[in-house]
Design an enzyme around this catalytic site. Structure first.
Site, PDB file in Angstrom:
ATOM      1  N   HIS A  38      48.128  42.627  38.827  1.00 38.76           N
ATOM      2  CA  HIS A  38      47.953  42.290  40.375  1.00 38.76           C
ATOM      3  C   HIS A  38      49.138  42.312  41.387  1.00 38.76           C
ATOM      4  O   HIS A  38      49.963  41.348  41.150  1.00 38.76           O
ATOM      5  CB  HIS A  38      47.246  40.739  40.476  1.00 38.76           C
ATOM      6  CG  HIS A  38      46.095  40.590  39.604  1.00 38.76           C
ATOM      7  ND1 HIS A  38      46.045  40.367  38.084  1.00 38.76           N
ATOM      8  CD2 HIS A  38      44.849  40.348  40.004  1.00 38.76           C
ATOM      9  CE1 HIS A  38      44.925  40.299  37.913  1.00 38.76           C
ATOM     10  NE2 HIS A  38      44.169  40.158  39.135  1.00 38.76           N
ATOM     11  N   GLY A 165      43.541  30.941  46.580  1.00 44.57           N
ATOM     12  CA  GLY A 165      42.578  30.436  45.381  1.00 44.57           C
ATOM     13  C   GLY A 165      42.733  29.332  44.856  1.00 44.57           C
ATOM     14  O   GLY A 165      41.769  28.544  44.808  1.00 44.57           O
ATOM     15  N   HIS A 268      45.118  43.436  45.890  1.00 47.54           N
ATOM     16  CA  HIS A 268      45.123  42.199  45.109  1.00 47.54           C
ATOM     17  C   HIS A 268      45.381  42.580  43.327  1.00 47.54           C
ATOM     18  O   HIS A 268      46.084  41.886  42.708  1.00 47.54           O
ATOM     19  CB  HIS A 268      43.937  41.432  45.591  1.00 47.54           C
ATOM     20  CG  HIS A 268      43.754  40.373  44.220  1.00 47.54           C
ATOM     21  ND1 HIS A 268      44.155  39.007  44.402  1.00 47.54           N
ATOM     22  CD2 HIS A 268      42.891  40.298  43.091  1.00 47.54           C
ATOM     23  CE1 HIS A 268      43.793  38.509  43.320  1.00 47.54           C
ATOM     24  NE2 HIS A 268      42.840  39.164  42.410  1.00 47.54           N
ATOM     25  N   GLU A 417      38.917  12.996  37.513  1.00 46.18           N
ATOM     26  CA  GLU A 417      38.821  13.294  36.246  1.00 46.18           C
ATOM     27  C   GLU A 417      39.678  14.681  36.010  1.00 46.18           C
ATOM     28  O   GLU A 417      40.545  14.797  35.001  1.00 46.18           O
ATOM     29  CB  GLU A 417      37.400  13.277  35.702  1.00 46.18           C
ATOM     30  CG  GLU A 417      36.642  12.036  35.432  1.00 46.18           C
ATOM     31  CD  GLU A 417      36.007  11.771  36.801  1.00 46.18           C
ATOM     32  OE1 GLU A 417      36.000  12.705  37.727  1.00 46.18           O
ATOM     33  OE2 GLU A 417      35.528  10.715  36.805  1.00 46.18           O
ATOM     34  N   HIS A 479      24.631   9.308  32.228  1.00 48.22           N
ATOM     35  CA  HIS A 479      25.712   8.690  31.622  1.00 48.22           C
ATOM     36  C   HIS A 479      25.746   8.722  30.219  1.00 48.22           C
ATOM     37  O   HIS A 479      26.781   8.487  29.561  1.00 48.22           O
ATOM     38  CB  HIS A 479      25.852   7.374  32.016  1.00 48.22           C
ATOM     39  CG  HIS A 479      26.421   7.065  33.558  1.00 48.22           C
ATOM     40  ND1 HIS A 479      25.802   7.774  34.524  1.00 48.22           N
ATOM     41  CD2 HIS A 479      27.449   6.404  34.090  1.00 48.22           C
ATOM     42  CE1 HIS A 479      26.538   7.501  35.647  1.00 48.22           C
ATOM     43  NE2 HIS A 479      27.330   6.574  35.378  1.00 48.22           N
TER      44      HIS A 479
HETATM   45  C1  LIG Z   1      39.133  29.307  38.475  1.00 49.39           C
HETATM   46  C2  LIG Z   1      39.273  30.755  38.623  1.00 49.39           C
HETATM   47  N1  LIG Z   1      38.130  31.308  39.079  1.00 49.39           N
HETATM   48  C3  LIG Z   1      38.344  32.737  39.542  1.00 49.39           C
HETATM   49  C4  LIG Z   1      39.304  33.497  39.182  1.00 49.39           C
HETATM   50  C5  LIG Z   1      39.301  34.934  39.486  1.00 49.39           C
HETATM   51  N2  LIG Z   1      40.352  35.106  40.407  1.00 49.39           N
HETATM   52  C6  LIG Z   1      41.653  35.508  39.937  1.00 49.39           C
HETATM   53  S1  LIG Z   1      42.610  35.836  41.295  1.00 49.39           S
HETATM   54  C7  LIG Z   1      41.446  35.342  42.465  1.00 49.39           C
HETATM   55  C8  LIG Z   1      41.764  35.298  43.994  1.00 49.39           C
HETATM   56  C9  LIG Z   1      42.818  34.432  44.126  1.00 49.39           C
HETATM   57  O1  LIG Z   1      43.151  34.877  45.553  1.00 49.39           O
HETATM   58  P1  LIG Z   1      44.367  34.462  46.204  1.00 49.39           P
HETATM   59  O2  LIG Z   1      45.034  33.006  45.491  1.00 49.39           O
HETATM   60  O3  LIG Z   1      44.225  34.291  47.478  1.00 49.39           O
HETATM   61  O4  LIG Z   1      45.456  35.453  45.504  1.00 49.39           O
HETATM   62  P2  LIG Z   1      45.913  36.878  46.313  1.00 49.39           P
HETATM   63  O5  LIG Z   1      44.732  37.627  46.329  1.00 49.39           O
HETATM   64  O6  LIG Z   1      46.256  36.438  47.688  1.00 49.39           O
HETATM   65  O7  LIG Z   1      46.935  37.543  45.248  1.00 49.39           O
HETATM   66  C10 LIG Z   1      40.186  35.145  41.816  1.00 49.39           C
HETATM   67  C11 LIG Z   1      38.890  35.055  42.191  1.00 49.39           C
HETATM   68  C12 LIG Z   1      40.284  32.860  38.364  1.00 49.39           C
HETATM   69  N3  LIG Z   1      41.478  33.314  37.846  1.00 49.39           N
HETATM   70  N4  LIG Z   1      40.267  31.618  37.939  1.00 49.39           N
END
Ligand SMILES: Cc1ncc(C[n+]2csc(CCOP(=O)(O)OP(=O)(O)O)c2C)c(N)n1
Ligand SMILES: [Mg+2]
Length: 674
Positions: A38, A165, A268, A417, A479
């Protein structure tokens, strides 16, 4: 802009842009070589990270576990090359060969940062949102340790880089809310505010105003241009001084410098490609071949990695000067070892319970244990997600941590939690703490992603999960856990305990406290259970995972295996069978994982070859492998119901009579109707 890094070498020719480009292009080149990774985030956040590391981070790259270092958490773990580049450039545990073998088998540079695998990686990240929530635990640990040991010994910041994210994930709200409430003022979150995630612009999915959201939870917030080093530096400098946790939204361009890709989702998670990598070199004025860093820039980064050396030496001097008792207290907490006072308190309670043999819920036995040992384990930090009086997790000696006041040793995590479980990971990772936290077992799903990470990281956190079956009664199927025991048992490296009486509860706690390289879940009953163990000074039998409770004379016809509240049912069933001259052995199996680890001959002695019957008020799940082709299982086949517990056991047919009948069926099958 020139940067002053160190007096010893003439580095005046090295600019911020040089330093940041070194980070950027190590990321670009590594991802290009492995054709995986990435690049967008490291390219976009290189400026922010360079300012943070070159001007603020207190660390000594040669001593990545120095207790008073600043913690850096890359919550946006997909940007792992940013962290690996920083660790390499500053002289940490990542070599150029490691960078060149990014994401390859056996390298120190796996796809996402892994704690314990790469020196200098403070926590495993990748599941978005976990990092920021774990960092809240680290920042809490710092304040707690500071309150105990003073500025001389504990005085550091926790910095986080989080992306869109991380902030979209629900766990971020739990973490932010808890940090704001507690006033964790040494926490600084640098938000990679690039407005892009995988599907495209974040506007596809969110309209949140993060600044307002954080501010509403009690944070100090501001926005900066994430490509303006002076603005970034000023923001960090000022935010370090606020009395609240800080969010700095850094406006950045994802993939900064790659002309045809920057600012779009295309950068990305895919290599730039040769043409864009060359264009970015042109754009940013980086004329080096892949993986080459000009000596002056490499030297400047090395010096940044050594900048904290004097701070570390000063800290060591202070440690040497404080009085011996204080130092010993600090060192003991760091070691998180169990003292002879603990051993004595545990032995004495165990003797009492095994002698008096009270009828007690295992959650109550757990409370008794905490009441007698909590004060003997200074590193212990308790808590519950708003179920203190149900989980029975607060000992008589523990006091609540309050906003801005960190002298306590019990955290009211609130109804969070997931945030609690991640914060517990952070407390453990920080060092100096053994965290435990309570909720109902049915809600372990809310904590599960953080429990999984704890197991992956091999860290000691203890989850106290009460109300462990239909035995909780009237609250009903929402529960009543039925699939949770299996769901937890299948997580590698996690110890799941379901003790059957008060003595087993003490033994399970003792195992969990000693398991310094793995997390534990203690599954405890709401309802009272008879104490069947009477070995007042016996060995810890839970430590073997499973063991014989009843061994019939002259061999056995059947083996009944049970856990927790169902052990009493199995014992009753053995008596019923005995009246019919059927010899039943009874095995208590409080921890499958520990039993798995026993030598084969021990396991064979416990299980023998007679047909087996498993008894647990839960779905069959992981039991199947113990029971064999002739085995039977008495448990749940679906969800529970709302009614008093005895009615539920009767209606779901988890009774001594049902177990005895299952035993007879199993014996008949095994003997082929002979
Ligand atoms: C809980 C979770 N869901 C989905 C993903 C898959 N995933 C990895 S990076 C990403 C997008 C993240 O976007 P951002 O934080 O804005 O990163 P940028 O594209 O700006 O580098 C996703 C959906 C993950 N790693 N973890
Ligand atoms: Mg983004």
């Amino acid at each position: 802009m020139n940067i002053s890094v160190h007096a010893e070498a003439d580095l005046t020719a090295v600019t911020h842009r040089d330093l940041a480009n070194a980070v950027r292009f190590l990321a670009v080149d590594a991802i290009e070589k492995s054709q995986s990774g990435h690049p967008g985030m490291p390219m976009g956040m290189a400026d922010v990270a360079t300012v943070l590391f070159s001007r603020f981070m207190k660390f000594d790259a040669a001593h990545p576990t120095w207790p008073n270092r600043d913690r850096f958490v890359l919550s946006a773990g997909h940007g792992s090359m940013l962290l690996y580049a920083l660790l390499h450039l500053t002289g940490g545990g990542v070599s150029l060969d490691d960078i060149r073998s990014f994401r390859q088998w056996g390298s120190k540079t796996p796809g996402h940062p892994e704690y314990g695998h790469t020196a200098g990686v403070e926590t495993t990240t990748g599941p978005l949102g976990q990092g920021i929530a774990t960092a809240v635990g680290m920042a809490l640990a710092e304040r707690l340790a500071n309150a105990r040991h003073g500025d001389d010994l504990v005085d550091h910041y926790t910095y986080v880089i989080a992306g869109d994210g991380c902030l979209m994930e629900g766990i971020s709200q739990e973490a932010i809310s808890l940090a704001g409430h507690l006033q964790l003022n040494r926490l600084v979150v640098l938000f990679d505010d690039n407005g892009i995630s995988i599907d495209g612009p974040t506007s596809l999915a969110t309209s949140d105003d993060h600044l307002k959201r954080f501010a509403a939870s009690g944070w100090s917030v501001r926005r900066v241009d994430g490509h303006d080093p002076e603005a970034i530096a000023q923001a960090i400098a000022e935010e370090r001084e606020t009395a609240r946790p800080s969010l700095i939204a850094c406006r950045t361009i994802i993939g900064y410098g790659a002309p045809a890709r920057q600012g779009t989702e295309k950068v990305h998670g895919a290599p730039l490609g040769a043409e864009q990598a060359a264009a970015a070199r042109q754009e940013l004025g980086w004329q080096q071949p892949p993986f080459a860093i000009p000596q002056a820039i490499a030297d400047a980064w090395r010096m940044i990695g050594q900048r904290g050396r004097s701070a570390r030496h000063a800290w060591l001097d202070r440690c040497a000067q404080i009085d011996a008792a204080k130092r010993e207290r600090f060192e003991q907490e760091q070691a998180t070892s169990l003292s002879s006072n603990y051993e004595r308190a545990l032995a004495s309670l165990r003797e009492q319970l095994a002698t008096e043999r009270p009828k007690l819920a295992t959650r109550q036995a757990s409370q008794l244990l905490l009441d007698s040992v909590a004060s003997t384990i200074p590193s212990l930090i308790g808590g519950s997600a708003d179920l203190t009086h149900s989980n029975l997790t607060q000992s008589k000696t523990q006091h609540a941590v309050r906003p801005g006041q960190f002298t306590g040793d019990y955290v009211h995590y609130g109804i969070r939690e997931h945030g609690m479980a991640a914060a517990m990971n952070g407390l453990a990772l920080h060092g100096g703490f053994i965290p435990y936290g309570g909720t109902f077992l049915a809600f372990s799903d809310y904590s599960r992603p953080a429990i999984r990470l704890a197991a992956l990281m091999r860290i000691r956190v203890i989850h106290v999960m009460t109300h462990d079956s239909i035995g909780l009664g009237e609250d009903g199927p929402t529960h009543q856990p039925v699939e949770h025991l299996t769901a937890l048992r299948v997580i590698p490296n996690l110890l799941v305990f379901r003790p059957a009486d008060a003595v087993e509860t003490l033994e399970a706690w003792d195992c969990a406290l000693r398991a310094n390289h793995r997390p534990s879940v203690l599954c405890l009953s709401r309802q009272a259970l008879p104490t069947f163990r009477s070995d007042a000074r016996g060995k810890n039998r839970v430590a073997r995972g499973a063991y014989l409770v009843v061994t019939p004379e002259g061999g056995r016809d059947v083996t009944l295996i049970a856990t927790g509240s169902e052990l009493a049912i199995a014992l009753d069933a053995a008596r019923l069978l005995g009246a019919e001259h059927i010899r039943a052995a009874v095995v208590s199996a409080p921890c499958f994982a520990l039993f798995d680890e026993q030598p084969a001959d021990y396991r064979a002695r416990v299980l023998e070859s007679a047909p087996r019957v498993g008894v647990e008020a839960a779905v069959v799940g992981d039991w199947a492998r113990w029971l064999g082709a002739d085995g039977e299982f008495v448990g749940m086949t679906g969800f529970g119901a709302s009614a008093p517990a005895p009615v539920l056991y009767r209606e779901f047919n988890i009774t001594a009579e049902a177990v005895a009948a299952a035993a007879k069926r199993a014996i008949a099958r095994a003997t082929g109707g002979k």
